[in-house]
Design an enzyme around this catalytic site. Structure first.
Site, PDB file in Angstrom:
ATOM      1  N   ASP A  68       0.807  -1.223   0.000  1.00 57.87           N
ATOM      2  CA  ASP A  68       0.000   0.000   0.000  1.00 57.87           C
ATOM      3  C   ASP A  68       0.838   1.270   0.000  1.00 57.87           C
ATOM      4  O   ASP A  68       2.055   1.228   0.182  1.00 57.87           O
ATOM      5  CB  ASP A  68      -0.958  -0.014   1.211  1.00 57.87           C
ATOM      6  CG  ASP A  68      -0.268  -0.401   2.515  1.00 57.87           C
ATOM      7  OD1 ASP A  68       0.967  -0.425   2.561  1.00 57.87           O
ATOM      8  OD2 ASP A  68      -0.978  -0.678   3.496  1.00 57.87           O
ATOM      9  N   ASN A 137      -7.550  -2.554  14.453  1.00 59.33           N
ATOM     10  CA  ASN A 137      -8.941  -2.885  14.112  1.00 59.33           C
ATOM     11  C   ASN A 137      -9.009  -4.098  13.178  1.00 59.33           C
ATOM     12  O   ASN A 137     -10.048  -4.389  12.596  1.00 59.33           O
ATOM     13  CB  ASN A 137      -9.631  -1.673  13.469  1.00 59.33           C
ATOM     14  CG  ASN A 137      -8.913  -1.192  12.206  1.00 59.33           C
ATOM     15  OD1 ASN A 137      -7.968  -1.828  11.749  1.00 59.33           O
ATOM     16  ND2 ASN A 137      -9.370  -0.091  11.652  1.00 59.33           N
ATOM     17  N   HIS A 139      -7.170  -4.500  10.386  1.00 60.27           N
ATOM     18  CA  HIS A 139      -6.883  -4.258   8.973  1.00 60.27           C
ATOM     19  C   HIS A 139      -5.578  -4.932   8.539  1.00 60.27           C
ATOM     20  O   HIS A 139      -4.655  -5.098   9.329  1.00 60.27           O
ATOM     21  CB  HIS A 139      -6.923  -2.771   8.605  1.00 60.27           C
ATOM     22  CG  HIS A 139      -5.774  -1.922   9.052  1.00 60.27           C
ATOM     23  ND1 HIS A 139      -5.952  -0.772   9.785  1.00 60.27           N
ATOM     24  CD2 HIS A 139      -4.446  -2.013   8.845  1.00 60.27           C
ATOM     25  CE1 HIS A 139      -4.780  -0.209  10.003  1.00 60.27           C
ATOM     26  NE2 HIS A 139      -3.843  -0.946   9.445  1.00 60.27           N
ATOM     27  N   GLU A 144      -9.562  -1.712   5.450  1.00 61.66           N
ATOM     28  CA  GLU A 144     -10.209  -1.385   6.718  1.00 61.66           C
ATOM     29  C   GLU A 144     -11.484  -2.210   6.910  1.00 61.66           C
ATOM     30  O   GLU A 144     -12.014  -2.758   5.948  1.00 61.66           O
ATOM     31  CB  GLU A 144     -10.574   0.110   6.713  1.00 61.66           C
ATOM     32  CG  GLU A 144      -9.371   1.046   6.613  1.00 61.66           C
ATOM     33  CD  GLU A 144      -8.696   1.278   7.970  1.00 61.66           C
ATOM     34  OE1 GLU A 144      -8.726   0.382   8.831  1.00 61.66           O
ATOM     35  OE2 GLU A 144      -8.127   2.373   8.135  1.00 61.66           O
TER      36      GLU A 144
HETATM   37  C1  GLP Z   1      -0.447   0.369   8.818  1.00 59.08           C
HETATM   38  C2  GLP Z   1      -0.074  -0.383   7.531  1.00 59.08           C
HETATM   39  C3  GLP Z   1      -0.237  -1.869   7.679  1.00 59.08           C
HETATM   40  C4  GLP Z   1       0.370  -2.295   9.005  1.00 59.08           C
HETATM   41  C5  GLP Z   1      -0.463  -1.744  10.129  1.00 59.08           C
HETATM   42  C6  GLP Z   1       0.092  -2.047  11.519  1.00 59.08           C
HETATM   43  O1  GLP Z   1      -1.592   1.174   8.702  1.00 59.08           O
HETATM   44  N1  GLP Z   1      -0.761   0.053   6.337  1.00 59.08           N
HETATM   45  O2  GLP Z   1       0.387  -2.527   6.579  1.00 59.08           O
HETATM   46  O3  GLP Z   1       0.389  -3.689   9.096  1.00 59.08           O
HETATM   47  O4  GLP Z   1      -0.705  -0.361   9.990  1.00 59.08           O
HETATM   48  O5  GLP Z   1       1.175  -1.227  11.800  1.00 59.08           O
HETATM   49  P1  GLP Z   1       2.199  -1.451  12.959  1.00 59.08           P
HETATM   50  O6  GLP Z   1       3.086  -2.582  12.542  1.00 59.08           O
HETATM   51  O7  GLP Z   1       2.956  -0.162  13.048  1.00 59.08           O
HETATM   52  O8  GLP Z   1       1.427  -1.764  14.183  1.00 59.08           O
END
Ligand code: GLP
Length: 252
Positions: A68, A137, A139, A144
């Site tokens: 992404d 959440n 995702h 989402e």
């Molecule tokens: C972000 C990314 C995801 C990631 C998630 C968790 O929004 N787009 O790919 O897995 O949040 O992030 P973190 O590893 O910082 O908890």
């Protein structure tokens, strides 16, 4: 098949995850890696860099696709995921940057960019190993909670909770883009293997819901329960806290 690996701490998670990735690359030097951003995989990237600097691992032929990107951020913007990948991995390994692909957040027509990314994914073929983190959440990538599971690459509106969670990387919350381009869940499920990483107690609740709760688009990661390839979940003790309490028999 789902394999749950619970390790002592974040460091061990990073080391094990890097081993799993490097085995894939050694087996197939031109492997197509599905890469992710967020704080969870940072330690794993560091371990991969170490392996490369030690002469153990080459990325010369490796190709990569990222999940992404924020809409509105050019690849050289310091908060873009393109810049994240450069600073956390690509700048320190021998990968050919022309073989690394990330949606272009600065595209003037983001919908057309989604379409272009899908055609690119079609051309590249199946991802050998898809790395994933999980949002609070549920995702995955930027898919989402919703009323349906996304199939292809889509333009998504980020939820307030995601904007808030990701504001820690920005000077202020209002600087966080509200839209992103994200690979769809259908695309993610096409990969040959999935490596899901989770660390910290903050993920304990959602990790249990995603892997053992109802399969619902309200918890996007729950679709991984229906995934046909090899799903490897590597997490630390705090992230596995609830799973250990409720489903200790499932842990490897
Ligand atoms: C972000 C990314 C995801 C990631 C998630 C968790 O929004 N787009 O790919 O897995 O949040 O992030 P973190 O590893 O910082 O908890």
């Amino acid at each position: 098949m789902m394999k749950l690996i619970c390790l002592k701490n974040e460091r061990e998670v990073s080391i094990r995850a890097a081993e799993i990735m490097s085995e894939v690359i050694k087996e197939r030097p031109n492997a197509l890696l599905g890469l992710a951003t967020g704080s969870t995989p940072v330690g794993m990237y560091r371990e991969l860099i170490k392996k490369h600097l030690d002469g153990e691992l080459s990325f010369k032929e490796v190709r990569s696709v990222n999940l992404d990107e924020y809409v509105g951020l050019a690849p050289d913007h310091i908060q873009s995921y393109a810049d994240f990948m450069a600073k956390n991995l690509f700048d320190y390994i021998d990968i050919n940057k022309e073989n690394t692909f990330i949606p272009n957040g600065a595209a003037t027509d983001p919908e057309a960019e989604c379409e272009r990314y899908d055609r690119l994914l079609d051309r590249l073929g199946r991802v050998d190993i898809q790395l994933l983190g999980i949002g609070h959440n549920g995702h995955i990538a930027f898919n989402e909670p919703d009323v349906c599971f996304t199939k292809d690459t889509t333009l998504v509106n980020l939820t307030d909770s995601t904007v808030k969670a990701n504001s820690r990387f920005f000077a202020s919350e209002d600087q966080v883009p509200k839209e992103a381009i994200s690979m769809g869940i259908g695309r993610i499920l096409r990969s040959k293997r999935v490596l899901l990483l989770a660390t910290g107690e903050g993920k304990a609740d959602i990790l249990e819901k995603a892997l053992f709760g109802s399969v619902t688009p309200e918890v996007p990661a729950s679709i991984l329960q229906f995934y046909q390839g090899d799903l490897i979940v590597v997490g630390d003790e705090p992230a596995f806290k609830i799973i250990k309490q409720k489903h200790s028999e499932a842990i490897f």
